[in-house]
Design a protein around this motif. Structure first.
Motif, PDB file in Angstrom:
ATOM      1  N   PRO A 134       0.801  -1.223   0.000  1.00 28.49           N
ATOM      2  CA  PRO A 134       0.000   0.000   0.000  1.00 28.49           C
ATOM      3  C   PRO A 134       0.838   1.279   0.000  1.00 28.49           C
ATOM      4  N   ASP A 135       2.071   1.215   0.465  1.00 27.56           N
ATOM      5  CA  ASP A 135       2.920   2.409   0.513  1.00 27.56           C
ATOM      6  C   ASP A 135       3.624   2.686  -0.805  1.00 27.56           C
ATOM      7  N   THR A 136       4.134   1.626  -1.433  1.00 25.33           N
ATOM      8  CA  THR A 136       4.936   1.817  -2.645  1.00 25.33           C
ATOM      9  C   THR A 136       4.202   1.467  -3.926  1.00 25.33           C
ATOM     10  N   GLY A 137       3.136   0.724  -3.808  1.00 34.68           N
ATOM     11  CA  GLY A 137       2.417   0.278  -4.993  1.00 34.68           C
ATOM     12  C   GLY A 137       3.099  -0.892  -5.686  1.00 34.68           C
ATOM     13  N   GLU A 138       4.183  -1.391  -5.116  1.00 30.24           N
ATOM     14  CA  GLU A 138       4.922  -2.514  -5.686  1.00 30.24           C
ATOM     15  C   GLU A 138       4.129  -3.804  -5.510  1.00 30.24           C
ATOM     16  N   GLN A 139       4.101  -4.600  -6.570  1.00 25.43           N
ATOM     17  CA  GLN A 139       3.397  -5.873  -6.507  1.00 25.43           C
ATOM     18  C   GLN A 139       4.390  -7.004  -6.276  1.00 25.43           C
ATOM     19  N   LYS A 140       3.962  -7.961  -5.425  1.00 24.81           N
ATOM     20  CA  LYS A 140       4.789  -9.112  -5.118  1.00 24.81           C
ATOM     21  C   LYS A 140       3.933 -10.364  -5.252  1.00 24.81           C
ATOM     22  N   ILE A 141       4.575 -11.456  -5.617  1.00 29.07           N
ATOM     23  CA  ILE A 141       3.899 -12.749  -5.650  1.00 29.07           C
ATOM     24  C   ILE A 141       4.311 -13.498  -4.388  1.00 29.07           C
ATOM     25  N   ILE A 142       3.308 -13.944  -3.642  1.00 31.39           N
ATOM     26  CA  ILE A 142       3.581 -14.717  -2.438  1.00 31.39           C
ATOM     27  C   ILE A 142       2.904 -16.073  -2.548  1.00 31.39           C
ATOM     28  N   GLU A 143       3.446 -17.047  -1.847  1.00 31.11           N
ATOM     29  CA  GLU A 143       2.826 -18.371  -1.796  1.00 31.11           C
ATOM     30  C   GLU A 143       2.093 -18.501  -0.472  1.00 31.11           C
ATOM     31  N   VAL A 144       0.850 -18.938  -0.544  1.00 35.64           N
ATOM     32  CA  VAL A 144       0.014 -19.051   0.644  1.00 35.64           C
ATOM     33  C   VAL A 144      -0.489 -20.492   0.754  1.00 35.64           C
ATOM     34  N   MET A 145      -0.334 -21.066   1.943  1.00 36.62           N
ATOM     35  CA  MET A 145      -0.872 -22.410   2.182  1.00 36.62           C
ATOM     36  C   MET A 145      -2.320 -22.277   2.620  1.00 36.62           C
ATOM     37  N   ASP A 146      -3.165 -23.156   2.126  1.00 36.68           N
ATOM     38  CA  ASP A 146      -4.534 -23.142   2.618  1.00 36.68           C
ATOM     39  C   ASP A 146      -4.555 -23.750   4.023  1.00 36.68           C
TER      40      ASP A 146
END
Length: 106
Positions: A9-21
């Motif tokens: 939200p501060d930089t507008g940079e997008q990142k891909i993260i892996e999330v476990m269900d």
């Protein structure tokens, strides 16, 4: 594992993260829990039951079947009457899982 794109939200940079269900997280915790309780050779079936117990107890995923519902309700008679051989043999671990195995205990 699921991949998600998040935006800072501060930089507008997008990142891909892996999330476990939640079921994957429960499986990891159940595996560690079994080892902590001295069960080093637990079958996949019992790990699946432990995950189901955790998710049913916490209402974090779909509910388990009759055996799992009986364990979560703390009804020993009903649990044993619905248990298969593997579950009967591991009832101590399954009962301890219901009472003491939580995701926030990593």
């Amino acid at each position: 594992m699921e991949k998600r794109i998040i935006t800072d939200p501060d930089t507008g940079e997008q990142k891909i993260i892996e999330v476990m269900d939640v079921r994957e997280q429960c499986r990891e915790r159940a595996t560690k829990f079994a080892i902590e309780y001295g069960f080093t050779n637990v079958s996949e079936h019992i790990l699946d039951i432990m995950v189901s117990i955790m998710c049913t107890r916490d209402k974090s995923s779909y509910a388990g079947g009759g055996f799992v519902e009986a364990v979560v309700a703390n009804n020993l008679y009903l649990a044993l009457s619905r248990a298969d051989t593997d579950c009967r043999y591991n009832i101590y671990l399954l009962a301890m899982c219901k009472a003491n195995c939580f995701l926030n205990q990593f």
